[in-house]
Design an enzyme around this catalytic site. Structure first.
Site, mmCIF file in Angstrom:
data_model
loop_
_atom_site.group_PDB
_atom_site.id
_atom_site.type_symbol
_atom_site.label_atom_id
_atom_site.label_comp_id
_atom_site.label_asym_id
_atom_site.label_seq_id
_atom_site.Cartn_x
_atom_site.Cartn_y
_atom_site.Cartn_z
ATOM 1 N N GLU A 168 11.123 5.755 0.123
ATOM 2 C CA GLU A 168 11.385 5.265 -1.238
ATOM 3 C C GLU A 168 11.611 6.369 -2.273
ATOM 4 O OE1 GLU A 168 7.521 3.249 -1.837
ATOM 5 O OE2 GLU A 168 7.145 4.603 -3.505
ATOM 6 N N ASP A 189 6.464 -3.802 -1.113
ATOM 7 C CA ASP A 189 6.533 -3.185 -2.441
ATOM 8 C C ASP A 189 6.678 -1.672 -2.301
ATOM 9 O OD1 ASP A 189 6.367 -3.324 -5.331
ATOM 10 O OD2 ASP A 189 4.431 -2.296 -5.124
ATOM 11 N N SER A 209 0.821 -1.227 0.000
ATOM 12 C CA SER A 209 0.000 0.000 0.000
ATOM 13 C C SER A 209 0.849 1.267 0.000
ATOM 14 C CB SER A 209 -0.978 -0.013 1.169
ATOM 15 O OG SER A 209 -2.062 -0.847 0.836
#
Ligand code: NAI
Length: 346
Positions: A259, A254, A229
């Site tokens: 990030e 993910d 998410s």
């Protein structure tokens, strides 16, 4: 022809958007949109952005100063947009609410299956003709309990897949779906009962770092945690501690809270200054992918199609069906919402 600045683009984005080059003139920028790059948008009629572009007050002020009043997100999540600042700068923001819930739910299961059966390790071994099976033991998914946090579009597809594996599914969502036949429980019960926990909710101010030392304390020893998410849902330092203490059995991410300047780029020749990420990646029971859950052909085509539809509605002064609005979200009486009466939020 309207000129559109498209930020944070890769080859696959261009291929999907170029199908609409008879309608719009697209200029593709590799850069993320932020206060240092917003000048690139000057002279364009609108901008198209993605998950790590920073649509904060400074950037939105600049867009307004440059007479750009349309921001089109190529994604569903909008935690990177200051909607209040967009409203005060009269910048319309639209998103792609759904493009393929299957892509993300299937990727979550790809992480679960790989981690559980150590596919990432087995692949490397067999490439070296090492056919030893030591340490590759997994567990049957059948009859295990999976806790699903967020039963929206992606969560529901994830639940269907989990049921296909014969798993016991328990769910948490502040807005449960009536008559769905799901077993809704409290967050604490999710933490206490789940063998696998998968996050499928948006990131908000309230649930930032919902997975932290305190929530990890409540979980089963050996729990597998999957996050497709948003990175900010997990306190990464607490996650690392939980892995080191062997409280957590496996982690599939993910998304990662830091990030923005790493994911989607080749950093293989760089020194990574993020020690938490470096340690997470070094662990054998952690798989990190680079915010790629959405990356299927179908999803890319749907993203481009809906973004162009959002732009068509904006430029033809029609109701922008997928508009996000700071004001609308606060209006209780939707019939009296300015947008529903006048087609536009402002
Ligand atoms: P959705 O809007 O259909 O469903 C979200 C669900 O979460 C709703 O049922 C909502 O009630 C629930 N929810 C809201 N706050 C919650 C909370 N504090 N705790 C638990 N549940 C809560 O959204 P959809 O399409 O299912 O997407 C879910 C999330 O997946 C997005 O917000 C986005 O962050 C992420 N995403 C990730 C992608 C990737 O490539 N990794 C791609 C697309 C979405």
């Amino acid at each position: 022809m309207k000129r559109i600045a498209v930020f944070d683009t890769k080859k696959y984005d261009k291929e999907a958007f170029n199908k609409y080059s008879d309608k719009y003139e697209f200029a593709y920028f590799k850069d993320l949109l932020n206060e240092h790059t917003v000048a690139l948008a000057s002279g364009f009629d609108a901008v198209v952005c993605f998950v790590n572009d920073e649509l904060n007050a400074k950037v939105l002020n600049k867009l307004n100063e440059n007479n750009i009043h349309g921001v089109f997100l190529r994604c569903a999540g909008y935690n990177n947009v200051d909607l209040k600042a967009a409203y005060s700068n009269k910048v319309h923001v639209a998103r792609v609410p759904a493009y393929s819930p299957y892509a993300i739910a299937e990727h979550a299961f790809a992480l679960i299956l790989s981690l559980n059966r150590h596919i990432h390790k087995a692949y490397i071994r067999s490439r070296d003709f090492n056919f030893n099976l030591e340490s590759l033991t997994g567990f049957d998914l059948h009859d295990k309990t999976v806790g699903v946090i967020g039963t929206g579009k992606i969560g529901r597809v994830f639940i269907d897949i989990a049921k296909g594996f014969g798993m016991q599914v328990i769910c948490y969502d502040p807005y449960p779906i009536k008559d769905a036949g799901y077993e809704y429980v409290s967050l604490d019960e999710i933490y206490q009962r789940s063998d696998i926990i998968s996050l499928h909710c948006p990131l908000t101010q309230e649930n930032h770092h919902m997975i932290n030392h305190a929530s990890l304390e409540k979980m089963k020893k050996g729990v597998m945690i999957i996050n497709t998410s948003r990175g900010g849902l997990i306190d990464s330092k607490a996650l690392l501690d939980g892995l080191k203490e062997k409280k957590i059995g496996a982690v599939g991410l993910d998304v990662y809270e830091e990030e923005a300047n790493l994911f989607y780029h080749d950093n293989s020749f760089k020194i990574i200054n993020d020690d938490v990420l470096a340690l997470l990646i070094s662990l054998p029971n952690v798989i990190i992918t680079s915010h790629q859950a959405y990356l299927t052909k179908e999803a890319l085509d749907n993203i481009a199609m809906t973004t162009v539809k959002n732009m068509d509605e904006y430029f033809s002064d029609e109701l922008i069906m997928n508009e996000l609005c700071y004001h609308c979200e606060k209006v209780q009486d939707k019939a009296n919402c300015y947008r529903n009466k006048k087609k536009r939020c402002f």
